[in-house]
Motif scaffolding. Structure first.
Motif, PDB file in Angstrom:
ATOM      1  N   THR A  21       0.966  -1.278   0.097  1.00  0.00           N
ATOM      2  CA  THR A  21      -0.221   0.061  -0.035  1.00  0.00           C
ATOM      3  C   THR A  21       0.927   1.390  -0.148  1.00  0.00           C
ATOM      4  OG1 THR A  21      -0.231   0.404   2.418  1.00  0.00           O
ATOM      5  CG2 THR A  21      -1.584  -1.150   1.263  1.00  0.00           C
ATOM      6  N   PRO A  22       0.404   2.477  -0.391  1.00  0.00           N
ATOM      7  CA  PRO A  22       1.138   3.594  -0.249  1.00  0.00           C
ATOM      8  C   PRO A  22       1.742   3.876   1.062  1.00  0.00           C
ATOM      9  CG  PRO A  22      -1.066   3.883  -1.213  1.00  0.00           C
ATOM     10  CD  PRO A  22      -0.765   2.610  -0.828  1.00  0.00           C
ATOM     11  N   VAL A  23       1.454   3.433   2.248  1.00  0.00           N
ATOM     12  CA  VAL A  23       2.018   3.615   3.616  1.00  0.00           C
ATOM     13  C   VAL A  23       2.997   2.696   3.789  1.00  0.00           C
ATOM     14  CG1 VAL A  23      -0.200   4.873   4.168  1.00  0.00           C
ATOM     15  CG2 VAL A  23       0.048   2.560   4.672  1.00  0.00           C
ATOM     16  N   GLU A  24       3.354   1.796   3.020  1.00  0.00           N
ATOM     17  CA  GLU A  24       4.308   0.789   3.599  1.00  0.00           C
ATOM     18  C   GLU A  24       5.734   1.370   3.874  1.00  0.00           C
ATOM     19  OE1 GLU A  24       5.887  -3.718   1.854  1.00  0.00           O
ATOM     20  OE2 GLU A  24       5.204  -2.036   0.362  1.00  0.00           O
ATOM     21  N   THR A  25       6.293   2.186   3.026  1.00  0.00           N
ATOM     22  CA  THR A  25       7.565   2.583   3.369  1.00  0.00           C
ATOM     23  C   THR A  25       7.500   3.570   4.715  1.00  0.00           C
ATOM     24  OG1 THR A  25       8.196   2.776   0.990  1.00  0.00           O
ATOM     25  CG2 THR A  25       9.268   4.342   2.356  1.00  0.00           C
ATOM     26  N   TRP A  26       6.392   4.565   4.854  1.00  0.00           N
ATOM     27  CA  TRP A  26       6.076   5.326   5.774  1.00  0.00           C
ATOM     28  C   TRP A  26       6.142   4.646   7.253  1.00  0.00           C
ATOM     29  CZ3 TRP A  26       2.476   5.259   9.748  1.00  0.00           C
ATOM     30  CH2 TRP A  26       2.449   6.346  10.504  1.00  0.00           C
ATOM     31  N   TYR A  27       5.579   3.257   7.159  1.00  0.00           N
ATOM     32  CA  TYR A  27       5.364   2.434   8.371  1.00  0.00           C
ATOM     33  C   TYR A  27       6.731   1.995   8.546  1.00  0.00           C
ATOM     34  CZ  TYR A  27       3.992  -1.054  11.509  1.00  0.00           C
ATOM     35  OH  TYR A  27       3.973  -1.962  12.868  1.00  0.00           O
ATOM     36  N   ALA A  28       7.424   1.580   7.467  1.00  0.00           N
ATOM     37  CA  ALA A  28       8.972   0.912   7.919  1.00  0.00           C
ATOM     38  C   ALA A  28       9.793   1.955   8.415  1.00  0.00           C
ATOM     39  CB  ALA A  28       9.338   0.496   6.529  1.00  0.00           C
ATOM     40  N   ASP A  29       9.678   3.427   8.098  1.00  0.00           N
ATOM     41  CA  ASP A  29      10.557   4.293   8.632  1.00  0.00           C
ATOM     42  C   ASP A  29       9.915   4.733  10.145  1.00  0.00           C
ATOM     43  OD1 ASP A  29      11.899   4.702   6.305  1.00  0.00           O
ATOM     44  OD2 ASP A  29      10.580   6.400   5.521  1.00  0.00           O
ATOM     45  N   LEU A  30       8.820   4.581  10.377  1.00  0.00           N
ATOM     46  CA  LEU A  30       8.294   4.940  11.828  1.00  0.00           C
ATOM     47  C   LEU A  30       8.698   3.670  12.583  1.00  0.00           C
ATOM     48  CD1 LEU A  30       6.113   6.390  13.436  1.00  0.00           C
ATOM     49  CD2 LEU A  30       4.488   4.250  13.057  1.00  0.00           C
ATOM     50  N   LYS A  31       8.921   2.593  12.323  1.00  0.00           N
ATOM     51  CA  LYS A  31       9.102   1.240  12.967  1.00  0.00           C
ATOM     52  C   LYS A  31      10.700   1.515  13.461  1.00  0.00           C
ATOM     53  CE  LYS A  31       7.764  -2.718  12.850  1.00  0.00           C
ATOM     54  NZ  LYS A  31       7.296  -4.205  12.644  1.00  0.00           N
ATOM     55  N   LYS A  32      11.602   2.015  12.448  1.00  0.00           N
ATOM     56  CA  LYS A  32      12.778   2.301  12.762  1.00  0.00           C
ATOM     57  C   LYS A  32      13.044   3.622  13.502  1.00  0.00           C
ATOM     58  CE  LYS A  32      14.244   0.607   8.148  1.00  0.00           C
ATOM     59  NZ  LYS A  32      14.657   1.214   6.674  1.00  0.00           N
ATOM     60  N   GLY A  33      12.292   4.290  13.992  1.00  0.00           N
ATOM     61  CA  GLY A  33      12.202   5.415  14.706  1.00  0.00           C
ATOM     62  C   GLY A  33      12.950   6.580  14.011  1.00  0.00           C
ATOM     63  N   ASN A  34      12.503   6.544  12.582  1.00  0.00           N
ATOM     64  CA  ASN A  34      12.840   7.630  11.698  1.00  0.00           C
ATOM     65  C   ASN A  34      11.739   8.741  11.364  1.00  0.00           C
ATOM     66  OD1 ASN A  34      15.518   6.752  11.530  1.00  0.00           O
ATOM     67  ND2 ASN A  34      14.889   5.339  10.005  1.00  0.00           N
ATOM     68  N   LYS A  35      10.522   8.677  12.322  1.00  0.00           N
ATOM     69  CA  LYS A  35       9.690   9.584  11.948  1.00  0.00           C
ATOM     70  C   LYS A  35       9.165  10.121  13.297  1.00  0.00           C
ATOM     71  CE  LYS A  35       8.145   8.807   7.605  1.00  0.00           C
ATOM     72  NZ  LYS A  35       8.122  10.010   6.709  1.00  0.00           N
ATOM     73  N   ASP A  36       8.844  11.527  13.182  1.00  0.00           N
ATOM     74  CA  ASP A  36       8.370  12.160  14.355  1.00  0.00           C
ATOM     75  C   ASP A  36       6.995  11.986  14.670  1.00  0.00           C
ATOM     76  OD1 ASP A  36       7.616  13.964  16.328  1.00  0.00           O
ATOM     77  OD2 ASP A  36       7.577  15.903  14.907  1.00  0.00           O
ATOM     78  N   PRO A  37       6.538  11.164  15.741  1.00  0.00           N
ATOM     79  CA  PRO A  37       5.202  10.714  15.906  1.00  0.00           C
ATOM     80  C   PRO A  37       4.220  11.828  16.401  1.00  0.00           C
ATOM     81  CG  PRO A  37       6.551  10.259  17.969  1.00  0.00           C
ATOM     82  CD  PRO A  37       7.541  10.887  16.929  1.00  0.00           C
ATOM     83  N   GLY A  38       4.875  13.003  16.680  1.00  0.00           N
ATOM     84  CA  GLY A  38       4.130  14.347  17.007  1.00  0.00           C
ATOM     85  C   GLY A  38       3.401  13.979  18.300  1.00  0.00           C
ATOM     86  N   GLU A  39       2.786  15.283  18.833  1.00  0.00           N
ATOM     87  CA  GLU A  39       2.388  15.107  20.280  1.00  0.00           C
ATOM     88  C   GLU A  39       1.268  14.641  20.426  1.00  0.00           C
ATOM     89  OE1 GLU A  39       2.125  19.526  21.098  1.00  0.00           O
ATOM     90  OE2 GLU A  39       4.371  19.738  21.593  1.00  0.00           O
ATOM     91  N   ILE A  40       0.373  14.425  19.361  1.00  0.00           N
ATOM     92  CA  ILE A  40      -0.940  13.851  19.541  1.00  0.00           C
ATOM     93  C   ILE A  40      -0.427  12.175  19.684  1.00  0.00           C
ATOM     94  CG2 ILE A  40      -2.979  12.962  18.222  1.00  0.00           C
ATOM     95  CD1 ILE A  40      -2.838  15.788  16.745  1.00  0.00           C
ATOM     96  N   PRO A  41      -1.482  11.654  20.407  1.00  0.00           N
ATOM     97  CA  PRO A  41      -1.026  10.000  20.826  1.00  0.00           C
ATOM     98  C   PRO A  41      -1.076   9.457  19.611  1.00  0.00           C
ATOM     99  CG  PRO A  41      -2.586  10.750  22.321  1.00  0.00           C
ATOM    100  CD  PRO A  41      -2.517  12.232  21.240  1.00  0.00           C
ATOM    101  N   LEU A  42       0.193   8.803  19.440  1.00  0.00           N
ATOM    102  CA  LEU A  42       0.291   7.698  17.913  1.00  0.00           C
ATOM    103  C   LEU A  42      -0.731   6.890  17.874  1.00  0.00           C
ATOM    104  CD1 LEU A  42       2.068   7.009  15.859  1.00  0.00           C
ATOM    105  CD2 LEU A  42       3.301   5.367  17.294  1.00  0.00           C
TER     106      LEU A  42
END
Length: 419
Positions: free
Chosen positions: A210-231
């Motif tokens: 899906t289009p979010v596959e790469t986004w999620y892979a980066d999130l799991k590596k800790g390379n994404k800012d989760p933001g202040e809103i609960p993830l």
């Protein structure tokens, strides 16, 4: 003479019906404004005083008949769930760099991002459940909070869903409800033969291809800012898109009162608000009805990956679906005719979050009683479900005789402890 009398009588009946309908609309419109002003002036009293980092206590207590050893295990399991839920909320007032650093350190504690023996069975369990039942409508919900926060209000949503869809199937994507405690919560429904199950989601599978596959892979590596809103909130926004893309069906938030059958609806999204000329101004993702692999879901996920911002409420949810559909509306070429319907607010959002307090109240006045009767008559027409806006109303008591009280009374299965 008889024909003349009959026609004349028919005209009178028709005129009476038109005048009665006009009177109902007048009562609803006038009283809506009255109740809106009252609700707005009192709504501050209904905002939750609980910190976003503190789990809410359930008002729907189940007492499983387990041994002390099993009870101890379940208590430890629930405490861990609560800890995990708190860990999903980052500290406030951090810079982006500090928050990413915090997120990387906390990653091992984010259970929802982990794969497990149970989560790896997700697809096979979902398919087995759906294939073994003759599902008239497929429903999906998410529950990322601790199991002990799934209370009476949420259970009423399930009751009204199955009252309107006795042959429907509901899958709740939840690690915390896919437990002995979760099974106990759903037992009143399953014991009566209703098709409901909680399944631990495997996010890697859901987001694969899906289009979010790469986004999620980066999130799991800790390379994404989760933001202040609960993830958890933003992951719920994404999970609902992915599960509909993979399986098709209806996604529903858990703060709905369902009034009638959805089986006639396909590829639809509800408008939350409209302008004076009747054009929608805001869509909402609290209910989504789409076929498997519908291209609009794909575009929603593309937008999620491209514009994710965990610091802006609604950016990755209601505002996201509104942005995408608005963009498509501006493109008139046949290429972007994606075969979907925007339903009017009366379908799912007949009251907005500002006016929702009025739906929980019953004032002992003749005017208010007439408004309630008129509003209920209006809802019985085109409304499929009423969104309760839990963020605003979760701490509000359902007063006897109120709109919400009467809707639940008319559409519940067990009808226990409504007030």
């Amino acid at each position: 003479m008889f024909d003349y009398y009959r026609k004349n009588r028919a005209r009178k009946i028709h005129l009476f019906s038109v005048l009665s309908f006009a009177l109902i609309i007048s009562i609803v419109t006038f009283s809506d404004n009255l109740i809106s002003n009252f609700s707005s002036s009192h709504s501050i009293a209904f905002v939750s005083k609980s910190s976003s980092q503190q789990p809410l206590k359930s008002t729907f207590v189940h007492k499983p008949n387990f041994s002390k050893k099993k009870e101890t295990h379940i208590i430890k399991e629930e405490v861990q769930d609560i800890d995990d839920h708190v860990n999903l909320v980052p500290p406030f007032n951090l810079t982006v760099e500090q928050r990413i650093s915090w997120f990387k350190k906390k990653l091992p504690e984010f259970s929802i991002l982990k794969s497990s023996r149970l989560s790896r069975q997700f697809n096979s369990r979902v398919n087995k459940f759906l294939n073994s039942r003759n599902c008239r409508v497929k429903f999906f919900m998410t529950w990322i909070s601790p199991a002990n926060t799934f209370g009476r209000r949420e259970f009423f949503a399930l009751e009204t869903l199955f009252k309107s869809h006795p042959k429907g199937c509901l899958i709740i994507l939840s690690r915390t409800l896919d437990t002995p405690h979760g099974v106990k919560i759903l037992n009143p429904l399953t014991e009566l033969g209703y098709n409901v199950v909680s399944v631990t989601p495997e996010l890697s599978f859901l987001f694969n291809r899906t289009p979010v596959e790469t986004w999620y892979a980066d999130l799991k590596k800790g390379n994404k800012d989760p933001g202040e809103i609960p993830l958890a909130q933003n992951l719920s926004n994404l999970i609902r898109l992915a599960v509909l893309y993979k399986y098709g069906g209806v996604y529903l938030d858990t703060d709905f009162i369902i009034l009638k059958d959805f089986s006639s609806l396909r590829n639809s999204i509800g408008a939350q608000s409209v302008s004076a000329n009747g054009n929608w101004t805001r869509l909402n993702n609290a209910v989504l009805i789409f076929d498997r692999k519908h291209p609009l879901l794909y575009k929603f996920m593309e937008e999620f990956a491209l514009s994710f911002d965990g610091n802006k409420w609604g950016q990755n949810g209601p505002y996201l679906v509104s942005r995408v559909v608005e963009r498509l509306k501006m493109m008139s070429t046949q290429k972007y005719q994606l075969n979907f319907t925007v339903l009017p607010p009366i379908s799912f959002y007949p009251v907005d979050w500002v006016r929702i307090p009025g739906f929980f109240m019953k004032l002992n006045t003749r005017t208010h009683s007439r408004w309630i009767d008129a509003k209920l008559l209006q809802l019985s027409g085109e409304t499929y479900g009423v969104h309760l806006w839990n963020k605003q109303s979760s701490n509000m008591r359902i007063e006897k005789g109120s709109i919400i009280g009467r809707l639940i009374s008319d559409h519940c299965l067990f009808c226990k402890d409504i007030y």
